[in-house]
Motif scaffolding. Structure first.
Motif, mmCIF file in Angstrom:
data_model
loop_
_atom_site.group_PDB
_atom_site.id
_atom_site.type_symbol
_atom_site.label_atom_id
_atom_site.label_comp_id
_atom_site.label_asym_id
_atom_site.label_seq_id
_atom_site.Cartn_x
_atom_site.Cartn_y
_atom_site.Cartn_z
ATOM 1 N N SER A 207 0.830 -1.200 0.000
ATOM 2 C CA SER A 207 0.000 0.000 0.000
ATOM 3 C C SER A 207 0.866 1.252 0.000
ATOM 4 C CB SER A 207 -0.942 0.009 1.211
ATOM 5 O OG SER A 207 -0.198 0.089 2.416
ATOM 6 N N VAL A 208 0.237 2.386 -0.308
ATOM 7 C CA VAL A 208 0.896 3.691 -0.203
ATOM 8 C C VAL A 208 0.117 4.524 0.813
ATOM 9 C CG1 VAL A 208 1.863 3.681 -2.532
ATOM 10 C CG2 VAL A 208 -0.423 4.597 -2.161
ATOM 11 N N ASN A 209 0.723 5.605 1.276
ATOM 12 C CA ASN A 209 0.112 6.389 2.347
ATOM 13 C C ASN A 209 -1.174 7.096 1.931
ATOM 14 O OD1 ASN A 209 2.110 5.661 4.167
ATOM 15 N ND2 ASN A 209 3.445 7.338 3.548
ATOM 16 N N GLY A 210 -1.234 7.603 0.726
ATOM 17 C CA GLY A 210 -2.458 8.216 0.231
ATOM 18 C C GLY A 210 -2.697 9.624 0.750
ATOM 19 N N LEU A 211 -3.979 9.959 0.915
ATOM 20 C CA LEU A 211 -4.415 11.298 1.309
ATOM 21 C C LEU A 211 -4.575 11.368 2.816
ATOM 22 C CD1 LEU A 211 -5.439 14.014 0.047
ATOM 23 C CD2 LEU A 211 -7.734 13.038 0.177
ATOM 24 N N GLY A 212 -4.030 12.414 3.435
ATOM 25 C CA GLY A 212 -4.093 12.453 4.895
ATOM 26 C C GLY A 212 -4.140 13.834 5.500
ATOM 27 N N TYR A 213 -4.631 13.885 6.736
ATOM 28 C CA TYR A 213 -4.686 15.114 7.539
ATOM 29 C C TYR A 213 -4.188 14.780 8.939
ATOM 30 C CZ TYR A 213 -6.588 18.586 10.724
ATOM 31 O OH TYR A 213 -6.722 19.517 11.718
ATOM 32 N N ASN A 214 -3.428 15.689 9.541
ATOM 33 C CA ASN A 214 -2.942 15.466 10.893
ATOM 34 C C ASN A 214 -2.923 16.766 11.695
ATOM 35 O OD1 ASN A 214 -1.613 13.507 12.828
ATOM 36 N ND2 ASN A 214 -0.095 15.132 12.792
ATOM 37 N N ASN A 215 -3.394 16.669 12.932
ATOM 38 C CA ASN A 215 -3.338 17.780 13.884
ATOM 39 C C ASN A 215 -2.395 17.366 15.001
ATOM 40 O OD1 ASN A 215 -4.446 18.821 16.698
ATOM 41 N ND2 ASN A 215 -4.956 20.369 15.172
ATOM 42 N N TYR A 216 -1.307 18.123 15.174
ATOM 43 C CA TYR A 216 -0.298 17.806 16.187
ATOM 44 C C TYR A 216 -0.203 18.960 17.173
ATOM 45 C CZ TYR A 216 4.173 16.363 18.222
ATOM 46 O OH TYR A 216 5.165 15.966 19.087
ATOM 47 N N GLN A 217 -0.312 18.636 18.466
ATOM 48 C CA GLN A 217 -0.305 19.669 19.500
ATOM 49 C C GLN A 217 0.755 19.380 20.554
ATOM 50 O OE1 GLN A 217 -4.079 21.309 21.308
ATOM 51 N NE2 GLN A 217 -3.325 20.194 23.081
ATOM 52 N N VAL A 218 1.518 20.405 20.914
ATOM 53 C CA VAL A 218 2.528 20.300 21.958
ATOM 54 C C VAL A 218 2.200 21.324 23.044
ATOM 55 C CG1 VAL A 218 4.982 20.476 22.541
ATOM 56 C CG2 VAL A 218 4.297 19.608 20.299
ATOM 57 N N LYS A 219 2.032 20.838 24.278
ATOM 58 C CA LYS A 219 1.742 21.719 25.410
ATOM 59 C C LYS A 219 2.956 21.781 26.323
ATOM 60 C CE LYS A 219 -1.368 22.374 29.353
ATOM 61 N NZ LYS A 219 -2.494 21.796 30.122
ATOM 62 N N ASN A 220 3.541 22.980 26.452
ATOM 63 C CA ASN A 220 4.721 23.175 27.278
ATOM 64 C C ASN A 220 4.399 22.909 28.744
ATOM 65 O OD1 ASN A 220 6.685 24.845 29.000
ATOM 66 N ND2 ASN A 220 7.631 24.959 26.963
ATOM 67 N N GLU A 221 5.198 22.093 29.391
ATOM 68 C CA GLU A 221 4.949 21.686 30.773
ATOM 69 C C GLU A 221 5.090 22.842 31.762
ATOM 70 O OE1 GLU A 221 3.919 18.554 33.457
ATOM 71 O OE2 GLU A 221 3.869 18.732 31.285
ATOM 72 N N LEU A 222 6.000 23.781 31.508
ATOM 73 C CA LEU A 222 6.252 24.887 32.438
ATOM 74 C C LEU A 222 5.304 26.056 32.237
ATOM 75 C CD1 LEU A 222 10.161 24.926 32.396
ATOM 76 C CD2 LEU A 222 8.665 23.983 34.167
ATOM 77 N N THR A 223 5.122 26.472 30.982
ATOM 78 C CA THR A 223 4.319 27.668 30.703
ATOM 79 C C THR A 223 2.849 27.378 30.432
ATOM 80 O OG1 THR A 223 4.744 27.586 28.316
ATOM 81 C CG2 THR A 223 6.357 28.751 29.690
ATOM 82 N N GLY A 224 2.542 26.152 30.033
ATOM 83 C CA GLY A 224 1.162 25.810 29.670
ATOM 84 C C GLY A 224 0.792 26.240 28.261
#
Length: 200
Positions: A158-175
């Motif tokens: 197979s191949v990866n095809g069509l995609g969407y991704n939401n990536y979130q990083v929350k800083n531990e010190l500042t929020g």
């Protein structure tokens, strides 16, 4: 005549056994396992990546399967001073179209999710305190082909095809939160996925 009749019965039984792979009520088992290591010039230790996501699917009707993968990923990048560990869940739906007795085309919709954290890593590879929480949620449509050499084994490309991704990083010190949204088509024939599914 008797030999011809026996040969026809054997061929019919073989054809039935391959077609029965994607019938309602069948179960398929598979997954994704991989690791890699690399050494960057100037770094004291190598970077290391490991990922294991076993999956199970159930055919709710002929040629239609739903299932999920559950696993873990570990990405220690000494060269970047970061370690990311994540618990992953990847529900999916898959539809097969028969091309012949042993070959089938399939399309898969998956919704992979990963929940993890980042930790600091020093130049010697020692892990420090948690620096951030990470969340990744995506949706991907992937086409592929399955070859059934035996009754219980399907070899897939197979191949990866069509995609969407939401990536979130929350800083531990500042929020503070940093979000990245990505969308695209990745049908690169140089990046082909090869896998095996076991059917029961």
């Amino acid at each position: 005549m008797k030999k011809l009749l026996l040969s026809l019965v054997a061929v019919a039984a073989f054809a039935f056994s391959t077609q029965a792979q994607t019938e309602k009520g069948k179960v398929m088992l598979g997954g994704n396992v991989g690791f890699s290591t690399s050494k960057v010039d100037g770094a004291n230790k190598s970077d290391f990546n490991f990922r294991a996501i076993p999956s199970v699917g159930y055919f709710v009707s002929d040629n239609i399967a739903i299932g999920t993968g559950v696993g873990y990923s570990y990405d220690k990048a000494v060269s970047k001073g970061n370690l990311n560990q994540a618990f992953e869940v990847a529900p999916f739906g898959r539809y097969y179209v028969g091309l012949s007795d042993q070959f089938k085309f399939f399309g898969q919709l998956s919704v992979p999710m990963a929940f993890g954290n980042n930790k600091a890593v020093d130049a010697d590879g020692n892990t420090g305190d948690k620096t951030a929480s990470t969340t990744s949620i995506g949706a991907y449509v992937s086409p592929g082909f399955a070859f059934f050499p035996t009754k219980r084994v399907g070899i897939e490309v197979s191949v990866n095809g069509l995609g969407y991704n939401n990536y979130q990083v929350k800083n531990e010190l500042t929020g503070n939160k940093v979000k990245t949204n990505s969308f695209g088509l990745d049908a690169n024939t140089a990046d082909i996925n090869l896998g095996v599914q076991f059917h029961f």
